[in-house]
Design a protein around this motif. Structure first.
Motif, PDB file in Angstrom:
ATOM      1  N   PRO A  81       0.837  -1.201   0.000  1.00 49.08           N
ATOM      2  CA  PRO A  81       0.000   0.000   0.000  1.00 49.08           C
ATOM      3  C   PRO A  81       0.873   1.252   0.000  1.00 49.08           C
ATOM      4  O   PRO A  81       1.879   1.324   0.706  1.00 49.08           O
ATOM      5  N   VAL A  82       0.485   2.231  -0.798  1.00 52.01           N
ATOM      6  CA  VAL A  82       1.239   3.474  -0.935  1.00 52.01           C
ATOM      7  C   VAL A  82       0.300   4.643  -0.661  1.00 52.01           C
ATOM      8  O   VAL A  82      -0.866   4.635  -1.081  1.00 52.01           O
ATOM      9  N   VAL A  83       0.799   5.653   0.018  1.00 52.75           N
ATOM     10  CA  VAL A  83       0.049   6.875   0.277  1.00 52.75           C
ATOM     11  C   VAL A  83       0.405   7.909  -0.781  1.00 52.75           C
ATOM     12  O   VAL A  83       1.588   8.176  -1.034  1.00 52.75           O
ATOM     13  N   LEU A  84      -0.602   8.478  -1.427  1.00 53.64           N
ATOM     14  CA  LEU A  84      -0.433   9.658  -2.273  1.00 53.64           C
ATOM     15  C   LEU A  84      -0.672  10.872  -1.384  1.00 53.64           C
ATOM     16  O   LEU A  84      -1.779  11.101  -0.915  1.00 53.64           O
ATOM     17  N   ALA A 277      -2.854  -5.231  11.608  1.00 55.68           N
ATOM     18  CA  ALA A 277      -3.624  -6.422  11.251  1.00 55.68           C
ATOM     19  C   ALA A 277      -4.842  -6.526  12.151  1.00 55.68           C
ATOM     20  O   ALA A 277      -4.763  -6.299  13.364  1.00 55.68           O
ATOM     21  N   PHE A 278      -5.969  -6.877  11.545  1.00 62.37           N
ATOM     22  CA  PHE A 278      -7.211  -7.063  12.302  1.00 62.37           C
ATOM     23  C   PHE A 278      -7.955  -8.255  11.728  1.00 62.37           C
ATOM     24  O   PHE A 278      -8.375  -8.227  10.569  1.00 62.37           O
ATOM     25  N   ARG A 279      -8.085  -9.297  12.513  1.00 65.84           N
ATOM     26  CA  ARG A 279      -8.851 -10.486  12.141  1.00 65.84           C
ATOM     27  C   ARG A 279      -8.457 -11.015  10.756  1.00 65.84           C
ATOM     28  O   ARG A 279      -9.308 -11.344   9.935  1.00 65.84           O
ATOM     29  N   GLY A 280      -7.137 -11.075  10.490  1.00 69.58           N
ATOM     30  CA  GLY A 280      -6.646 -11.638   9.238  1.00 69.58           C
ATOM     31  C   GLY A 280      -6.575 -10.684   8.083  1.00 69.58           C
ATOM     32  O   GLY A 280      -6.177 -11.070   6.979  1.00 69.58           O
ATOM     33  N   THR A 281      -6.941  -9.425   8.285  1.00 69.91           N
ATOM     34  CA  THR A 281      -6.892  -8.409   7.231  1.00 69.91           C
ATOM     35  C   THR A 281      -5.935  -7.302   7.652  1.00 69.91           C
ATOM     36  O   THR A 281      -5.939  -6.867   8.805  1.00 69.91           O
ATOM     37  N   THR A 282      -5.099  -6.860   6.709  1.00 68.02           N
ATOM     38  CA  THR A 282      -4.227  -5.710   6.958  1.00 68.02           C
ATOM     39  C   THR A 282      -4.958  -4.447   6.559  1.00 68.02           C
ATOM     40  O   THR A 282      -5.478  -4.351   5.441  1.00 68.02           O
ATOM     41  N   VAL A 283      -5.011  -3.484   7.468  1.00 66.79           N
ATOM     42  CA  VAL A 283      -5.683  -2.208   7.226  1.00 66.79           C
ATOM     43  C   VAL A 283      -4.600  -1.151   7.057  1.00 66.79           C
ATOM     44  O   VAL A 283      -3.732  -1.001   7.916  1.00 66.79           O
ATOM     45  N   ALA A 284      -4.643  -0.422   5.947  1.00 69.10           N
ATOM     46  CA  ALA A 284      -3.612   0.571   5.624  1.00 69.10           C
ATOM     47  C   ALA A 284      -4.190   1.978   5.656  1.00 69.10           C
ATOM     48  O   ALA A 284      -5.292   2.224   5.138  1.00 69.10           O
ATOM     49  N   THR A 475      -8.952   4.397   3.135  1.00 66.12           N
ATOM     50  CA  THR A 475      -8.504   3.109   3.676  1.00 66.12           C
ATOM     51  C   THR A 475      -8.289   2.109   2.551  1.00 66.12           C
ATOM     52  O   THR A 475      -9.065   2.059   1.593  1.00 66.12           O
ATOM     53  N   LEU A 476      -7.252   1.302   2.699  1.00 66.69           N
ATOM     54  CA  LEU A 476      -7.001   0.178   1.811  1.00 66.69           C
ATOM     55  C   LEU A 476      -6.929  -1.078   2.668  1.00 66.69           C
ATOM     56  O   LEU A 476      -6.307  -1.072   3.741  1.00 66.69           O
ATOM     57  N   LEU A 477      -7.584  -2.158   2.210  1.00 66.89           N
ATOM     58  CA  LEU A 477      -7.542  -3.442   2.896  1.00 66.89           C
ATOM     59  C   LEU A 477      -6.738  -4.435   2.068  1.00 66.89           C
ATOM     60  O   LEU A 477      -6.879  -4.486   0.840  1.00 66.89           O
ATOM     61  N   LEU A 478      -5.903  -5.218   2.748  1.00 71.98           N
ATOM     62  CA  LEU A 478      -5.056  -6.196   2.076  1.00 71.98           C
ATOM     63  C   LEU A 478      -5.169  -7.541   2.776  1.00 71.98           C
ATOM     64  O   LEU A 478      -5.342  -7.608   3.991  1.00 71.98           O
ATOM     65  N   ARG A 479      -5.045  -8.604   1.961  1.00 69.69           N
ATOM     66  CA  ARG A 479      -5.112  -9.949   2.510  1.00 69.69           C
ATOM     67  C   ARG A 479      -4.228 -10.866   1.665  1.00 69.69           C
ATOM     68  O   ARG A 479      -4.305 -10.827   0.429  1.00 69.69           O
ATOM     69  N   ASP A 480      -3.378 -11.631   2.311  1.00 69.16           N
ATOM     70  CA  ASP A 480      -2.513 -12.599   1.626  1.00 69.16           C
ATOM     71  C   ASP A 480      -1.707 -11.962   0.503  1.00 69.16           C
ATOM     72  O   ASP A 480      -1.561 -12.525  -0.595  1.00 69.16           O
ATOM     73  N   ALA A 485      -9.644  -4.316  -1.078  1.00 68.40           N
ATOM     74  CA  ALA A 485     -10.729  -3.332  -1.008  1.00 68.40           C
ATOM     75  C   ALA A 485     -10.165  -1.943  -0.787  1.00 68.40           C
ATOM     76  O   ALA A 485      -9.122  -1.766  -0.149  1.00 68.40           O
ATOM     77  N   ALA A 486     -10.874  -0.960  -1.334  1.00 72.68           N
ATOM     78  CA  ALA A 486     -10.608   0.463  -1.119  1.00 72.68           C
ATOM     79  C   ALA A 486     -11.895   1.092  -0.642  1.00 72.68           C
ATOM     80  O   ALA A 486     -12.977   0.791  -1.169  1.00 72.68           O
ATOM     81  N   LEU A 487     -11.802   1.980   0.342  1.00 69.83           N
ATOM     82  CA  LEU A 487     -13.017   2.587   0.872  1.00 69.83           C
ATOM     83  C   LEU A 487     -12.711   3.907   1.555  1.00 69.83           C
ATOM     84  O   LEU A 487     -11.554   4.232   1.833  1.00 69.83           O
ATOM     85  N   GLY A 488     -13.763   4.644   1.835  1.00 68.72           N
ATOM     86  CA  GLY A 488     -13.625   5.903   2.548  1.00 68.72           C
ATOM     87  C   GLY A 488     -14.935   6.659   2.534  1.00 68.72           C
ATOM     88  O   GLY A 488     -15.910   6.251   1.892  1.00 68.72           O
ATOM     89  N   THR A 489     -14.949   7.787   3.228  1.00 66.97           N
ATOM     90  CA  THR A 489     -16.146   8.610   3.322  1.00 66.97           C
ATOM     91  C   THR A 489     -15.762  10.047   3.619  1.00 66.97           C
ATOM     92  O   THR A 489     -14.728  10.299   4.236  1.00 66.97           O
ATOM     93  N   PRO A 490     -16.548  11.007   3.181  1.00 65.72           N
ATOM     94  CA  PRO A 490     -16.444  12.357   3.750  1.00 65.72           C
ATOM     95  C   PRO A 490     -16.823  12.336   5.223  1.00 65.72           C
ATOM     96  O   PRO A 490     -17.282  11.325   5.747  1.00 65.72           O
ATOM     97  N   GLY A 491     -16.632  13.489   5.897  1.00 66.21           N
ATOM     98  CA  GLY A 491     -17.119  13.579   7.264  1.00 66.21           C
ATOM     99  C   GLY A 491     -16.169  14.153   8.281  1.00 66.21           C
ATOM    100  O   GLY A 491     -16.429  14.044   9.479  1.00 66.21           O
ATOM    101  N   GLY A 492     -15.039  14.749   7.857  1.00 64.19           N
ATOM    102  CA  GLY A 492     -14.159  15.384   8.818  1.00 64.19           C
ATOM    103  C   GLY A 492     -13.702  14.425   9.897  1.00 64.19           C
ATOM    104  O   GLY A 492     -13.209  13.324   9.626  1.00 64.19           O
ATOM    105  N   ASP A 493     -13.870  14.824  11.168  1.00 67.49           N
ATOM    106  CA  ASP A 493     -13.465  13.982  12.288  1.00 67.49           C
ATOM    107  C   ASP A 493     -14.214  12.660  12.327  1.00 67.49           C
ATOM    108  O   ASP A 493     -13.773  11.717  12.986  1.00 67.49           O
ATOM    109  N   GLN A 494     -15.341  12.576  11.653  1.00 69.15           N
ATOM    110  CA  GLN A 494     -16.151  11.370  11.687  1.00 69.15           C
ATOM    111  C   GLN A 494     -15.735  10.327  10.645  1.00 69.15           C
ATOM    112  O   GLN A 494     -16.283   9.215  10.632  1.00 69.15           O
ATOM    113  N   GLN A 495     -14.810  10.644   9.759  1.00 66.32           N
ATOM    114  CA  GLN A 495     -14.504   9.721   8.664  1.00 66.32           C
ATOM    115  C   GLN A 495     -14.121   8.334   9.166  1.00 66.32           C
ATOM    116  O   GLN A 495     -14.674   7.322   8.719  1.00 66.32           O
ATOM    117  N   ASP A 496     -13.173   8.259  10.091  1.00 67.58           N
ATOM    118  CA  ASP A 496     -12.787   6.950  10.616  1.00 67.58           C
ATOM    119  C   ASP A 496     -13.861   6.369  11.523  1.00 67.58           C
ATOM    120  O   ASP A 496     -14.004   5.139  11.617  1.00 67.58           O
TER     121      ASP A 496
END
Length: 601
Positions: A81-84, A277-284, A475-480, A485-496
């Motif tokens: 995973p790479v950050v732009l 890592a969370f429950r077998g998934t890497t969260v980036a 957010t990017l999700l990675l496995r093996d 998966a790629a995901l995200g939302t607007p929302g300022g402090d609420q995004q995460d």
């Protein structure tokens, strides 16, 4: 007991296919991105084309003068995973002493004095230069045509313009000239709006590359466009425009301090991602110059708990999740900033997470409780809403208020292609409410510096040349060894905060993406806000009514200060993904705000 079963009803289907998927917070951006994929472009070409359309169709939520963070992985390196990084720094003239001399104890929420160096345009051009395949002219053709020929104004943008109309007429005449009708009235939803000045700027960027001649390769032409943006007419026009004092959210007039040299000195970049890592998934996520690691910290706290304590549909689950986020966001306030000193190895370690987990009791906490550590920066002075009047002129960063009122927000887009390239991007800033329009350019500057403190010694104290701590957190999700998966939302402090229940429902509960997006959302306000006037509500919890009366009553009994909003108010999450074993792609989009759509085949 098992996770609450998902509703049999969803507002949209979970899209599946094998060719390409695009999801964004506006249907015209989604259509643009998908059209690029259909004509052979990669996810990177499609994401950039869609992003420049978002500048136009969600002008109250983002703009060319704003900023951007993204996470991506390439088909060549699917497990990296790479950050732009498209977050510009504070200008050289943005010192604490200057703001104090202006009579300010907080960076204003609107006006050019709060502007960081614009980073979004250069970031998209960098992504194209390094990983795209299309010529810049082809990528920008959609946005250029839309700016010149026009597009129907969305209801959300029309509401924002109408709410600002009197302010524009009184204080920001250049914005009135761009956004109001000739008679000074605001446009109606569906009116066709145009921005030919911005179309001209985009064409100039293309021409800067074309001027190198036909024998120069694509990447050199894009580099020339980046140089033109940073050192040419755009930088000079911004420099001239901000020197005129204008009304800020302080209720007073100030001049901006950003100069042409600040733009010339900035270039977007690529950075390694922070992961857990969370429950077998890497969260980036991004590094701790953004809020992203707060989600990672919350996941580390929640990781070993029984599933029934992680169910966002129950009072026990909402309470546990909210308390974990309070602890993670307290550490954000104590540690996160652009000084490179946030001890992520400690903050994401299992031992530290266990210490934090032990603080979650049966009652809602009303304290800000960062963890202890040697050399921890000072906390800012905590402010409650009663200390600041909402009656001053102007508005702060457009975001969801405590009552769920959508004054404005941010944008998000996700793209995955058949080769496995995948992008999650959250553009923001530079919306039409931010600061006066630069008339020669057709856009305004952002206000990201409001996320810094004018108090010495904090992790996010204002410093010239340093990035403000951003809330943008895709957010990017990675496995093996593959991005899935790629995901995200607007929302300022609420995004995460809105992404966390989604992740729990998908990764623990086994819900589909669309089921998890449609489910009731909530967030805590029990931490210092990132947006002017930087207040907090101890014990505050905002919930969608669909969470249910019984659940809400139990949360109140636990001491949460609950604010109910409508049934479909919180979050605009979108997602795409790919199963590396089968090549099957998926996408889902949010019905909230009635603009987000996913498309693909």
């Amino acid at each position: 007991m098992p996770f609450t079963p998902p509703s049999a009803f969803t507002t949209r289907p979970d899209l599946t296919g094998t060719f390409g998927m695009t999801a964004s917070t506006h249907w015209l951006a989604t259509a643009t991105g998908q059209s690029v994929l259909e004509r052979g472009g990669t996810a990177f070409d499609a994401a950039a084309a869609a992003a420049f359309v978002l500048h136009l169709v969600e002008p109250h939520l983002n703009g060319p003068g704003g900023d951007l963070t993204a996470l991506f992985a390439t088909a060549a390196e699917p497990g990296t995973p790479v950050v732009l990084m498209g977050q510009g720094p504070a200008p050289a003239g943005a010192s604490i002493a200057h703001f104090q001399a202006e009579g300010l104890d907080l960076v204003p929420g609107s006006g050019a004095l709060a502007a960081a160096v614009p980073g979004a345009v250069d970031a998209w051009l960098l992504l194209l230069e390094a990983h795209g395949t299309w010529e810049l002219r082809d990528v920008l053709a959609h946005a250029i045509a839309m700016a010149r020929d026009g597009h129907p104004l969305s209801p959300g943008a029309a509401r924002s313009i109408a709410s600002m109309a009197a302010f524009f007429r009184a204080h920001w005449p250049t914005s009135a000239a761009l956004w109001l009708r000739a008679d000074g009235t605001p446009p109606e939803p569906g009116d066709v709006v145009r921005n030919p000045v911005w179309a001209g700027v985009l064409e100039e960027l293309v021409e800067a590359g074309d001027a190198l001649g036909p024998d120069v390769d694509r990447t050199a032409r894009i580099r020339a466009a980046r140089d033109a943006w940073a050192t040419g007419r755009v930088a000079q026009a911004i420099d001239r425009s901000v020197r005129t004092p204008h009304r800020h959210s302080s209720g007073r007039d100030h001049a901006g301090v950003i100069r042409a040299a600040d733009l010339a000195g900035f270039r977007a970049s690529f950075e390694p991602a922070a992961t857990t890592a969370f429950r077998g998934t890497t969260v980036a996520k991004t590094g701790p110059w953004g809020q992203g690691p707060a989600l990672l910290a919350a996941l580390a706290i929640l990781e070993p708990l029984d599933d029934d304590r992680l169910d966002p549909s129950t009072a026990e689950g909402v309470h546990t999740i909210a308390e974990a986020m309070k602890l993670a966001l307290a550490d954000r306030e104590a540690w996160f900033g652009d000084d490179g000193e946030a001890p992520l190895d400690l903050l994401l370690s299992s031992g530290y997470a266990a210490e934090r987990r032990a603080l979650i009791g049966d009652r809602a906490s009303t304290e800000l409780r960062p963890g202890d550590g040697d050399g921890r920066p000072a906390l800012p002075r905590l402010r409650t809403a009663s200390e600041y009047s909402a009656g001053v002129d102007g508005v702060g960063e457009p975001t969801v208020t405590a009552t769920g009122d959508l004054r404005g927000d941010t944008c998000h887009l996700d793209v995955v292609d058949r080769w496995g390239n995948i992008v999650a991007a959250t553009p923001s800033g530079g919306w039409l409410q931010s600061s006066p329009t630069v008339p020669e350019l057709g856009f305004c500057l952002g206000t990201r510096l409001q996320m810094t403190w004018l108090e010495e010694g904090t992790a996010s104290t204002l410093r010239p040349g340093r990035r403000p701590r951003t809330t943008l957190t895709p957010t990017l999700l990675l496995r093996d060894g593959h991005a899935v998966a790629a995901l995200g939302t607007p929302g300022g402090d609420q995004q995460d905060q809105w992404q966390l229940p989604y992740l729990l429902r998908v990764l623990v509960g086994g819900w589909s993406p669309q089921q998890a997006i449609d489910a009731p959302a909530f967030h805590t306000t029990s931490f210092p806000g990132s947006f002017w006037p930087r207040t907090w509500e101890p014990g505050g919890l905002v919930v969608e009514d669909r969470l249910g009366d019984d659940v809400i009553r139990e949360l109140e009994a636990r001491g949460h200060v609950v604010t109910r909003v409508g049934g479909w108010e919180l979050g605009r999450l979108t997602t795409v993904g790919r199963d590396p074993a089968t090549g099957v792609l998926h996408a889902a989009a949010n019905p909230r705000a009635m603009q987000g759509y996913a498309a693909g085949r």
